[in-house]
Design a protein around this motif. Structure first.
Motif, PDB file in Angstrom:
ATOM      1  N   ILE A   7       0.867  -1.180   0.000  1.00 51.59           N
ATOM      2  CA  ILE A   7       0.000   0.000   0.000  1.00 51.59           C
ATOM      3  C   ILE A   7       0.900   1.225   0.000  1.00 51.59           C
ATOM      4  CG2 ILE A   7      -1.802   1.267   1.237  1.00 51.59           C
ATOM      5  CD1 ILE A   7      -2.592  -1.432   2.517  1.00 51.59           C
ATOM      6  N   ASP A   8       0.667   2.130  -0.944  1.00 49.16           N
ATOM      7  CA  ASP A   8       1.507   3.326  -1.002  1.00 49.16           C
ATOM      8  C   ASP A   8       0.969   4.408  -0.078  1.00 49.16           C
ATOM      9  OD1 ASP A   8      -0.516   4.768  -2.365  1.00 49.16           O
ATOM     10  OD2 ASP A   8       0.393   4.435  -4.325  1.00 49.16           O
ATOM     11  N   VAL A   9       1.693   5.498  -0.010  1.00 50.41           N
ATOM     12  CA  VAL A   9       1.362   6.585   0.906  1.00 50.41           C
ATOM     13  C   VAL A   9      -0.011   7.206   0.600  1.00 50.41           C
ATOM     14  CG1 VAL A   9       2.536   8.419  -0.382  1.00 50.41           C
ATOM     15  CG2 VAL A   9       2.384   8.554   2.108  1.00 50.41           C
ATOM     16  N   GLY A  11      -2.570   5.387  -0.240  1.00 55.56           N
ATOM     17  CA  GLY A  11      -3.581   4.388   0.072  1.00 55.56           C
ATOM     18  C   GLY A  11      -3.903   3.430  -1.054  1.00 55.56           C
ATOM     19  N   GLN A  12      -3.203   3.568  -2.183  1.00 54.82           N
ATOM     20  CA  GLN A  12      -3.434   2.657  -3.308  1.00 54.82           C
ATOM     21  C   GLN A  12      -2.711   1.343  -3.045  1.00 54.82           C
ATOM     22  OE1 GLN A  12      -2.557   4.517  -7.066  1.00 54.82           O
ATOM     23  NE2 GLN A  12      -3.586   6.393  -6.485  1.00 54.82           N
ATOM     24  N   SER A  13      -3.392   0.235  -3.279  1.00 58.03           N
ATOM     25  CA  SER A  13      -2.780  -1.057  -3.004  1.00 58.03           C
ATOM     26  C   SER A  13      -2.491  -1.818  -4.293  1.00 58.03           C
ATOM     27  CB  SER A  13      -3.661  -1.888  -2.080  1.00 58.03           C
ATOM     28  OG  SER A  13      -4.839  -2.266  -2.727  1.00 58.03           O
ATOM     29  N   ARG A  14      -1.476  -2.662  -4.179  1.00 62.65           N
ATOM     30  CA  ARG A  14      -1.063  -3.503  -5.289  1.00 62.65           C
ATOM     31  C   ARG A  14      -0.695  -4.861  -4.685  1.00 62.65           C
ATOM     32  NH1 ARG A  14       3.374  -1.829  -9.689  1.00 62.65           N
ATOM     33  NH2 ARG A  14       2.099   0.008  -9.516  1.00 62.65           N
ATOM     34  N   THR A  15      -1.378  -5.903  -5.115  1.00 58.97           N
ATOM     35  CA  THR A  15      -1.090  -7.252  -4.634  1.00 58.97           C
ATOM     36  C   THR A  15      -0.301  -7.982  -5.703  1.00 58.97           C
ATOM     37  OG1 THR A  15      -3.085  -7.264  -3.281  1.00 58.97           O
ATOM     38  CG2 THR A  15      -2.090  -9.392  -3.773  1.00 58.97           C
ATOM     39  N   VAL A  16       0.825  -8.549  -5.276  1.00 61.38           N
ATOM     40  CA  VAL A  16       1.715  -9.264  -6.195  1.00 61.38           C
ATOM     41  C   VAL A  16       2.059 -10.624  -5.596  1.00 61.38           C
ATOM     42  CG1 VAL A  16       2.664  -7.112  -7.143  1.00 61.38           C
ATOM     43  CG2 VAL A  16       3.798  -8.217  -5.214  1.00 61.38           C
ATOM     44  N   GLU A  17       2.615 -11.492  -6.416  1.00 60.40           N
ATOM     45  CA  GLU A  17       3.022 -12.804  -5.944  1.00 60.40           C
ATOM     46  C   GLU A  17       4.514 -12.813  -5.689  1.00 60.40           C
ATOM     47  OE1 GLU A  17       1.610 -15.938  -8.460  1.00 60.40           O
ATOM     48  OE2 GLU A  17      -0.461 -15.596  -7.859  1.00 60.40           O
ATOM     49  N   GLY A  18       4.885 -13.288  -4.502  1.00 57.95           N
ATOM     50  CA  GLY A  18       6.286 -13.379  -4.125  1.00 57.95           C
ATOM     51  C   GLY A  18       6.773 -14.808  -4.240  1.00 57.95           C
ATOM     52  N   GLN A  19       7.973 -14.948  -4.744  1.00 58.36           N
ATOM     53  CA  GLN A  19       8.592 -16.259  -4.881  1.00 58.36           C
ATOM     54  C   GLN A  19       9.113 -16.716  -3.525  1.00 58.36           C
ATOM     55  OE1 GLN A  19      11.479 -15.862  -7.965  1.00 58.36           O
ATOM     56  NE2 GLN A  19      11.378 -18.009  -8.505  1.00 58.36           N
ATOM     57  N   GLY A  96      -0.540 -13.358   2.128  1.00 58.25           N
ATOM     58  CA  GLY A  96      -1.503 -12.329   2.499  1.00 58.25           C
ATOM     59  C   GLY A  96      -0.880 -11.147   3.212  1.00 58.25           C
ATOM     60  N   LEU A  97       0.448 -11.176   3.387  1.00 59.82           N
ATOM     61  CA  LEU A  97       1.160 -10.083   4.060  1.00 59.82           C
ATOM     62  C   LEU A  97       0.784  -8.734   3.466  1.00 59.82           C
ATOM     63  CD1 LEU A  97       3.452  -9.062   5.986  1.00 59.82           C
ATOM     64  CD2 LEU A  97       5.021  -9.438   4.072  1.00 59.82           C
ATOM     65  N   VAL A  98       0.622  -7.741   4.343  1.00 61.90           N
ATOM     66  CA  VAL A  98       0.314  -6.378   3.920  1.00 61.90           C
ATOM     67  C   VAL A  98       1.369  -5.452   4.512  1.00 61.90           C
ATOM     68  CG1 VAL A  98      -1.369  -4.499   3.977  1.00 61.90           C
ATOM     69  CG2 VAL A  98      -2.159  -6.879   3.846  1.00 61.90           C
TER      70      VAL A  98
END
Length: 106
Positions: A7-9, A11-19, A96-98
């Motif tokens: 989540i950026d400053v 408040g916009q969120s971006r969900t990505v997949e981590g290896q 699910g980490l934020v």
């Protein structure tokens, strides 16, 4: 793959997949997440991958090492939930980490 939400400053969120086995910082860079500069490339030698771990995830992520705490002294607006994303390994337990990126990196 483990899903991580940045989540950026604003408040916009971006969900990505981590290896699995990579770091949260590497995941951010691989997915062009804004707000993570990572000037030292993950060597824990700067504070330009600083993030705020959401309160519900602080226990799962764990506490920073002494070296990481020393580097956080160079970060802006450090909070109790501040971490360097280069020091957080992506594991199945973090699915699910934020995290939130600060307005300015050290």
């Amino acid at each position: 793959m483990t899903k991580i939400t940045f989540i950026d400053v604003l408040g916009q969120s971006r969900t990505v997949e981590g290896q699995l086995g990579s770091t949260v910082m590497e995941t951010a860079l691989r997915n062009s997440v804004p707000g993570i500069e990572a000037e030292c490339g993950g060597a824990c030698a700067c504070a330009t991958c600083h993030v705020y771990v959401s309160p519900e995830w602080t226990e799962a992520v764990g506490k920073p090492s002494q070296m990481e705490e020393d580097m956080l002294d160079f970060a802006f607006e450090v909070r109790p939930n501040s971490r360097l994303s280069c020091q957080i390994k992506v594991t199945p337990a973090l699915d699910g980490l934020v995290v939130t990126t600060p307005g300015k990196q050290g």
